[in-house]
Design a protein around this motif. Structure first.
Motif: not given
Length: 206
Positions: A1-7, A36-37, A41-43, A98-108
């Motif tokens: 999920m993190c990878l697909s958001i970053a991609s 959207l997921v 699991g891809q975002c 910055w916001a991407l880091g927060l989104d990843i934090w929520e996933i973890t």
């Protein structure tokens, strides 16, 4: 999920110079509720209503009416302390990081390590109210210099420990020190290639 958001963010941030290409785009409101997921699991990143468009070929920057618009909880430090450069496209891209880091934090938080999983919470849930004001976020992020807490359990797993380091790289005060979307994507891709996932030990709590 993190990878697909970053991609997806890499694709947005990149200008494609072809007849059917696209300008570079900064989202400006990247948050979990705008992601959207799919069942696999891809975002997919949604809601580009506040996006900033940049074309390097003709030096065009479409900022819109308010460079500070976005969700206050996910605003970067430089937006909150008003040091943000509204005329520089790279600045907008780094607020997305910055916001991407927060989104990843929520996933973890919703990722199992052995049998441990945390409650579904928004960033800074323990520091600000549900609908924080601009000044409340400014105090937490800029004055008190807080970042979302990283649970000790993240450091007990090699993949999540590496992901935690990525989050910290996304939250540097200096924009030039922050990861780019491409760097985040490459780092996550390498994790994906270097580690065999044990589904019984690390899986998403959906």
């Amino acid at each position: 999920m993190c990878l697909s958001i970053a991609s997806g963010l890499v694709h947005l941030h990149t200008e494609i110079l072809t007849t059917q290409g696209k300008p570079a785009i900064a989202h400006r409101d990247l948050k979990s509720s705008n992601i959207l997921v799919k069942r696999n699991g891809q975002c997919c990143t949604a809601d580009l209503g506040l996006a900033v468009i940049h074309s390097q070929s003709n030096d065009y920057l479409d900022v819109g009416n308010n460079p500070r618009v976005g969700t206050k909880r996910y605003m970067a430090l430089e937006v909150l302390d008003k040091s943000f450069r509204v005329d520089v496209f790279e600045s907008y891209k780094q607020t997305d990081i910055w916001a991407l880091g927060l989104d990843i934090w929520e996933i973890t938080r919703r990722t199992f390590v052995s049998v441990i999983v945390e409650e579904d919470r928004l960033p800074y849930f323990d520091m600000v109210p549900y609908d924080p004001s601009f000044e409340e976020m400014k105090k937490v992020v800029c004055v008190d210099q807080h970042r979302p807490c990283l649970h000790n359990r993240l450091h007990s797993h090699p993949i999540l420990s590496a992901v935690a380091k990525i989050m910290k790289e996304c939250w540097f005060q200096s924009l030039s020190a922050r990861f780019t979307a491409l760097r985040v994507c490459k780092t996550l891709s390498k994790l994906d290639q270097d580690h065999d996932y044990d589904i019984d030990k690390i899986k998403l709590a959906l």
